[in-house]
Write an enzyme that holds these catalytic residues in place. Structure first.
Site, mmCIF file in Angstrom:
data_model
loop_
_atom_site.group_PDB
_atom_site.id
_atom_site.type_symbol
_atom_site.label_atom_id
_atom_site.label_comp_id
_atom_site.label_asym_id
_atom_site.label_seq_id
_atom_site.Cartn_x
_atom_site.Cartn_y
_atom_site.Cartn_z
ATOM 1 N N ASP A 90 4.709 0.803 4.804
ATOM 2 C CA ASP A 90 4.141 -0.316 5.551
ATOM 3 C C ASP A 90 3.807 -1.409 4.549
ATOM 4 O O ASP A 90 3.261 -1.125 3.474
ATOM 5 C CB ASP A 90 2.884 0.143 6.296
ATOM 6 N N LEU A 91 4.160 -2.678 4.846
ATOM 7 C CA LEU A 91 3.880 -3.786 3.934
ATOM 8 C C LEU A 91 2.393 -4.145 3.991
ATOM 9 O O LEU A 91 1.810 -4.273 5.081
ATOM 10 C CB LEU A 91 4.720 -5.005 4.290
ATOM 11 N N ASP A 107 6.613 -4.314 10.386
ATOM 12 C CA ASP A 107 6.842 -4.201 8.945
ATOM 13 C C ASP A 107 6.873 -2.745 8.512
ATOM 14 O O ASP A 107 6.603 -2.425 7.352
ATOM 15 C CB ASP A 107 5.751 -4.968 8.177
#
Length: 774
Positions: free
Chosen positions: A646-647, A689
């Site tokens: 996950d960003l 994301d």
């Protein structure tokens, strides 16, 4: 025959001669010139017979009624005739394929008989069964005379008719009409109109339909006179055969190339039949004349008249006719034989085949004559002859021996039938049939597209063989039309394959060829050595491949050039036929549509299993590959790492720079993550994301940790997006199969738990799932 300015001769039916019949045949055979349909020709024929056949004793017309019948399938009749046919059938069902005996033309002394549309009972009679045919005795008699079963007329068998249609001509006669069971209408017709005899004659069309002309005469006719009408039957067929597809006056005019060829063939066959009948007549008349000369020398003038008639008859035959004595010397011929040899009869008589033909051919003719003299009877064989003009022709020799009055061999008579055009027509028909079969086979292969490559290879092979090409091939373009590849190829026996040498070809290498294809033109080169100067690059390449002539057509779909299809001839130069161009054109359209379908299916398949933004696999494809990796791990006793990523701070970037910038960042992240993967690893975007990576074939858990560290290192570098330097990190959660779960959903949940722990520990790190850790 009378001159063109005179009316046709009247024929005394009671004293009808073969000369009368010959004149009548000439008129009937050409009576259809300028006609538009079979009905018009049939009307002309029955009117000619009605007007010109007379009773010599009374001077009146011999016929009370003349009618022309032809069988048709019910489906080909117009609605009015179909309704008439249904009314005749009563409660019986009339099917589309049911044969109907149709009145095509009629003329007679009763005004009501002068139009087929006013006939009360004979306009269209459905031949539903043998019992129904039995109710029409004259047609039943004619069918029997033709040597056919009634069932064969009702339901024609094409295999049987192919051999029958060239022999089926006959005649039947009812010398005494009064009281005959063959004419039921005695009180209503025979007695009131003074009908004394009935003659019917007809034949068989290639389609299986029969035709018949029935004449009701007011004078008595002998079987000998009636038998002469057998000669008229093939002449009637010649007159009406060209209109078999256009029967009635209101019919639409339809010409099909294949049908025209078949008609030409049938006309040739019909002419052969006519000549065979003439041949038999000539033989009979010759023997009669020879016998009369020996028995009646005092009637020399009569003999001369008969000889003149025989010669006139022979000269009227368009085929060369000759006769020889028992020693093989010519003793007579017709004018067509004179033209054939380029010699006058006086120069031919007394000569042998060695005096009029090259030695090679003369040996063949002499051998055949000797065999016939030894065996007697008749002889038919096919050979080649040299015409007086120097051309070589395919011919069919019909020969038969004749004897003198004591029964001793006297010589032979022969007819030469030129079958050159027939053979050409047969070859054209054979090629057209093969062409249609090839097109049908190619079309069928591309209906399902279950195996595109196999369908293309098989179609190239069929087309190449049909067009006698050395090579047949398909080129497809790629990289926005800048590169061409030879993707499929068929080669004839002994021809070198070139496909491996024709890959990654820049289109700029062959500008002349590509320019013509882009303009939608057919590239047809009869002789490669004579190609224009602007095609020098193409000429060099074609000569490298030993190509002598070439035919190429572009493949387009929606105005986009997809490639091209072509034929090569490496053995000889020459022009490609119209059929070759048509076949390639059909194939280019089929292949264009097939290629477009294949590309569409690939695109649809790709969209179903890939993320539209990043082009990475989506959830569906990820599940499939994880399932395969898990099965492989169980067999190999290895492990599979599921990494969820996950960003960090992506929402802030998205809110600050906009969604377009966020999308570009996600695409850049996908590309950077792809650089971290090994061959066989899978990365998928799950949405937003969030990314998941599947790493198969791990020997130990630490390998997954090393891989996660590699990803974190990759994120240390900024992302350059439209002149903006964007910094982001990643939080990573890892779980290992088969340590703590055996199904996909459980593994994803465990990875998600580990990801949550990474974010809780300050992000930009990774955590490996262990039971009990939250």
């Amino acid at each position: 025959m009378n001159s063109k300015n005179q009316k046709p001769s009247m024929y005394d039916v009671s004293n009808f001669t073969i000369r009368d019949m010959t004149e009548c045949c000439k008129v009937v055979r050409t009576i259809g010139k300028g006609a538009k349909n079979m009905e018009e020709v049939a009307n002309s024929i029955v009117n000619h017979l009605y007007v010109n056949l007379i009773d010599g004793q009374s001077g009146n017309k011999a016929c009370s009624l003349v009618r022309f019948f032809k069988t048709h399938t019910f489906a080909k009749l117009d609605p009015e005739l179909q309704n008439f046919s249904k009314n005749v059938s009563g409660n019986s069902t009339v099917f589309p394929e049911t044969k109907c005996l149709t009145l095509l033309a009629t003329v007679g002394e009763n005004p009501a008989w002068n139009s087929r549309k006013t006939s009360k009972g004979h306009r269209a009679i459905p031949l539903l069964s043998e019992e129904m045919v039995d109710q029409i005795p004259m047609i039943k008699n004619l069918i029997a005379q033709l040597g056919l079963d009634t069932d064969m007329v009702i339901k024609p068998d094409p295999r049987f008719l192919l051999s029958k249609n060239d022999k089926m001509y006959n005649v039947f006669c009812i010398p005494e009409a009064l009281g005959s069971s063959c004419i039921p209408a005695q009180k209503e017709f025979v007695i009131p109109y003074g009908i004394k005899s009935v003659i019917g004659f007809g034949g068989l069309f290639p389609s299986g339909d029969i035709f018949a002309i029935i004449m009701y005469l007011k004078c008595t006719i002998t079987n000998k006179v009636a038998d002469l009408f057998k000669i008229l039957a093939p002449n009637v067929k010649i007159a009406v055969l060209p209109f078999e597809d256009t029967v009635f006056a209101q019919s639409a005019k339809a010409f099909v190339r294949t049908a025209e060829i078949q008609k030409l063939k049938d006309q040739i066959v019909a002419m052969e039949q006519l000549l065979e009948v003439y041949e038999q007549s000539v033989i009979v008349q010759t023997m009669k004349l020879q016998k009369e000369v020996s028995e009646h020398k005092e009637i020399g003038e009569t003999l001369k008249d008969r000889e003149r008639f025989l010669q006139t008859l022979m000269d009227a035959i368009p085929a060369p006719v000759f006769y020889k004595d028992e020693h093989g010397k010519y003793i007579g011929c017709n004018s067509a034989f004179e033209d054939f040899l380029g010699m006058r009869e006086a120069e031919i008589i007394g000569k042998t085949v060695y005096d009029v033909a090259p030695t090679e051919l003369a040996d063949r003719y002499h051998e055949a004559d000797t065999a016939l003299f030894n065996r007697r009877g008749s002889q038919v064989y096919e050979t080649v002859v040299k015409h007086s003009k120097g051309s070589v022709h395919n011919v069919l020799f019909h020969k038969a021996v004749f004897n003198d009055r004591e029964g001793k061999l006297a010589g032979l008579i022969g007819v030469v039938l030129d079958i050159t055009q027939r053979k050409l027509a047969e070859e054209m028909l054979r090629h057209r049939t093969n062409f249609e079969k090839t097109v049908a086979a190619i079309s069928r292969r591309f209906i399902t597209l279950s195996d595109f490559d196999a369908a293309v290879n098989a179609s190239l092979a069929d087309a190449g063989r049909l067009c006698r090409a050395g090579r047949a091939y398909l080129f497809k373009s790629r990289d926005n039309g800048t590169i061409m590849d030879n993707t499929h190829e068929w080669c004839d026996s002994g021809v070198t394959a070139e496909m491996n040498n024709l890959q990654n070809i820049p289109v700029i290498a062959f500008p002349w060829l590509i320019k013509n294809l882009q303009e939608g033109k057919v590239v047809h080169v009869e002789d490669v050595s004579e190609m224009p100067d602007e095609a020098i690059a193409e000429k060099i390449e074609f000569e490298r491949q030993s190509i002598k002539s070439i035919l190429v057509l572009p493949i387009y779909i929606e105005k986009k050039l997809l490639g091209f299809i072509g034929f090569d001839n490496v053995r000889s130069t020459g022009q490609w036929s119209e059929d070759d161009v048509t076949l390639l054109n059909i194939m280019s359209e089929i292949l264009g549509n097939a290629i477009a379908r294949v590309e569409s299916e690939k695109l649809i398949s790709h969209m179903a299993y890939h993320d539209a933004l990043t082009k990475l696999p989506n959830r569906n494809l990820l599940y499939d590959r994880l399932k395969v990796a898990m099965a492989h791990a169980i067999r190999s006793k290895n492990m599979v790492a599921i990494i969820m990523l996950d960003l960090d701070g992506f929402k802030m970037i998205n809110d600050s720079f906009g969604h377009q910038m966020g999308d570009l960042l996600l695409k850049a992240v996908a590309e950077r993550l792809m650089q971290c993967l090994r061959e066989g690893d899978t990365i998928a975007r799950m949405g937003g994301d969030e990314f998941i990576i599947v790493i198969p074939d791990l020997a130990q858990t630490e390998d997954a940790a090393l891989f996660a560290q590699k990803i974190l290192e990759a994120f240390r570098l900024p992302f350059l997006i439209e002149k903006h330097e964007l910094h982001t990190t990643a939080s990573i959660g890892i779980t290992i199969f088969p340590l703590y779960a055996n199904d996909s959903e459980s593994l994803f949940k465990q990875a998600d738990v580990a990801l949550y722990l990474s974010k809780a520990k300050g992000k930009n790190t990774y955590q490996i799932y262990k039971p009990g850790v939250t």
